[in-house]
Write a protein that holds these residues in place. Structure first.
Motif, PDB file in Angstrom:
ATOM      1  N   ALA A   9       0.736  -1.535  -0.022  1.00 37.38           N
ATOM      2  CA  ALA A   9       0.006  -0.205  -0.313  1.00 37.38           C
ATOM      3  C   ALA A   9       1.017   0.978  -0.344  1.00 37.38           C
ATOM      4  N   MET A  10       1.884   1.119   0.824  1.00 32.55           N
ATOM      5  CA  MET A  10       2.694   2.198   1.134  1.00 32.55           C
ATOM      6  C   MET A  10       3.450   2.816  -0.598  1.00 32.55           C
ATOM      7  N   ALA A  11       3.750   1.464  -1.084  1.00 29.73           N
ATOM      8  CA  ALA A  11       4.532   1.798  -2.598  1.00 29.73           C
ATOM      9  C   ALA A  11       3.706   2.325  -3.408  1.00 29.73           C
ATOM     10  N   MET A  12       2.531   1.102  -3.249  1.00 28.29           N
ATOM     11  CA  MET A  12       0.918   2.447  -4.385  1.00 28.29           C
ATOM     12  C   MET A  12       0.807   4.065  -4.216  1.00 28.29           C
ATOM     13  N   THR A  13       1.048   4.638  -3.180  1.00 24.48           N
ATOM     14  CA  THR A  13       0.886   4.906  -2.376  1.00 24.48           C
ATOM     15  C   THR A  13       2.492   6.215  -3.217  1.00 24.48           C
ATOM     16  N   VAL A  14       3.631   5.978  -3.244  1.00 30.84           N
ATOM     17  CA  VAL A  14       4.734   6.561  -3.722  1.00 30.84           C
ATOM     18  C   VAL A  14       4.854   6.630  -4.694  1.00 30.84           C
ATOM     19  N   PHE A  15       4.410   5.574  -5.539  1.00 25.41           N
ATOM     20  CA  PHE A  15       4.574   5.254  -7.281  1.00 25.41           C
ATOM     21  C   PHE A  15       3.114   6.535  -7.685  1.00 25.41           C
ATOM     22  N   ALA A  16       1.571   6.598  -6.915  1.00 19.64           N
ATOM     23  CA  ALA A  16       0.745   7.098  -7.160  1.00 19.64           C
ATOM     24  C   ALA A  16       1.190   9.155  -7.154  1.00 19.64           C
ATOM     25  N   ILE A  17       2.264   9.261  -6.366  1.00 16.67           N
ATOM     26  CA  ILE A  17       2.978  10.452  -5.885  1.00 16.67           C
ATOM     27  C   ILE A  17       3.646  11.304  -7.400  1.00 16.67           C
ATOM     28  N   LEU A  18       4.643  10.132  -7.640  1.00 12.89           N
ATOM     29  CA  LEU A  18       5.660  10.080  -8.869  1.00 12.89           C
ATOM     30  C   LEU A  18       4.628  10.584  -9.715  1.00 12.89           C
ATOM     31  N   VAL A  51      -1.478  16.602  -3.171  1.00 10.55           N
ATOM     32  CA  VAL A  51      -1.086  17.207  -1.798  1.00 10.55           C
ATOM     33  C   VAL A  51      -2.312  15.858  -1.201  1.00 10.55           C
ATOM     34  N   SER A  52      -3.233  15.499  -1.377  1.00 10.92           N
ATOM     35  CA  SER A  52      -4.171  14.975  -0.591  1.00 10.92           C
ATOM     36  C   SER A  52      -3.608  13.190   0.152  1.00 10.92           C
ATOM     37  N   SER A  53      -2.350  12.716  -1.449  1.00  6.06           N
ATOM     38  CA  SER A  53      -1.494  11.635  -1.827  1.00  6.06           C
ATOM     39  C   SER A  53      -0.573  11.937  -0.324  1.00  6.06           C
ATOM     40  N   CYS A  54       0.446  12.787  -1.113  1.00  6.72           N
ATOM     41  CA  CYS A  54       1.449  12.903   0.338  1.00  6.72           C
ATOM     42  C   CYS A  54       0.338  13.216   2.280  1.00  6.72           C
ATOM     43  N   VAL A  55       0.000  13.966   2.459  1.00  4.68           N
ATOM     44  CA  VAL A  55      -1.054  13.210   3.541  1.00  4.68           C
ATOM     45  C   VAL A  55      -1.161  11.697   3.762  1.00  4.68           C
ATOM     46  N   GLY A  56      -2.014  11.111   3.355  1.00  2.00           N
ATOM     47  CA  GLY A  56      -2.408  10.004   2.745  1.00  2.00           C
ATOM     48  C   GLY A  56      -0.941   8.797   3.473  1.00  2.00           C
ATOM     49  N   ILE A  57       0.228   9.320   3.108  1.00  3.86           N
ATOM     50  CA  ILE A  57       1.571   8.695   3.261  1.00  3.86           C
ATOM     51  C   ILE A  57       1.501   8.588   4.755  1.00  3.86           C
ATOM     52  N   ALA A  58       1.297   9.686   5.419  1.00  7.62           N
ATOM     53  CA  ALA A  58       1.282   9.825   6.927  1.00  7.62           C
ATOM     54  C   ALA A  58       1.385   8.989   7.418  1.00  7.62           C
ATOM     55  N   ALA A  59      -0.397   8.764   6.768  1.00  4.22           N
ATOM     56  CA  ALA A  59      -0.887   7.321   7.743  1.00  4.22           C
ATOM     57  C   ALA A  59      -0.057   5.846   8.025  1.00  4.22           C
ATOM     58  N   TYR A  60       1.286   5.843   6.791  1.00  4.90           N
ATOM     59  CA  TYR A  60       1.744   4.533   7.036  1.00  4.90           C
ATOM     60  C   TYR A  60       2.725   4.762   8.175  1.00  4.90           C
ATOM     61  N   LEU A  61       3.384   6.045   8.336  1.00  7.73           N
ATOM     62  CA  LEU A  61       4.052   6.463   9.145  1.00  7.73           C
ATOM     63  C   LEU A  61       4.437   6.498  10.608  1.00  7.73           C
ATOM     64  N   ASN A  72      -6.519  10.779   9.238  1.00  4.46           N
ATOM     65  CA  ASN A  72      -5.767  11.079   8.001  1.00  4.46           C
ATOM     66  C   ASN A  72      -7.215  10.552   6.949  1.00  4.46           C
ATOM     67  N   LEU A  73      -8.180   9.774   7.149  1.00  5.77           N
ATOM     68  CA  LEU A  73      -9.085  10.123   5.980  1.00  5.77           C
ATOM     69  C   LEU A  73      -9.232  12.185   5.308  1.00  5.77           C
TER      70      LEU A  73
END
Length: 112
Positions: A9-18, A51-61, A72-73
């Motif tokens: 899930a974290m990898a997919m979010t990082v990919f979406a951010i890129l 910005v929404s995706s960057c905020v979303g990645i915080a949930a994994y950290l 977070n949602l």
């Protein structure tokens, strides 16, 4: 098993951010080149989505918990919903202007 899904899930979010960073770059170039309002709307929408995706990645950290996920949602929705609206408006505007251009081009070629 949980750690595998968490990592995926974290990898997919990082990919979406890129991907969104790439799209924002293309939209900035298009806005500079063509100066059409549709690219501005698309840029705003993509930026809010980013910005929404960057905020979303915080949930994994942070340690998992319902309160963290719900907070977070809620925070992500503040950026995602307006971003989606701007994206739709920008897309409609872009297709509308393309339709007008296509129609004008067809009229110009048939009148010759």
């Amino acid at each position: 098993m949980y750690q595998t899904y968490h990592f995926m899930a974290m990898a997919m979010t990082v990919f979406a951010i890129l991907v969104m960073v790439f799209l924002v770059g293309i939209q900035i170039q298009a806005l500079r080149r063509y100066r059409h309002k549709s690219f501005l709307f698309l840029l705003i929408g993509s930026s809010l989505g980013l910005v929404s995706s960057c905020v979303g990645i915080a949930a994994y950290l942070v340690p998992p918990g319902w309160s963290v996920l719900l907070h977070n949602l809620e925070l992500r929705c503040l950026f995602y919903v307006p971003g989606a609206i701007f994206g739709v408006v920008g897309t409609v505007s872009l297709f509308g202007s393309y339709g007008e251009l296509f129609k004008a081009n067809r009229q110009a070629t048939t009148s010759h």
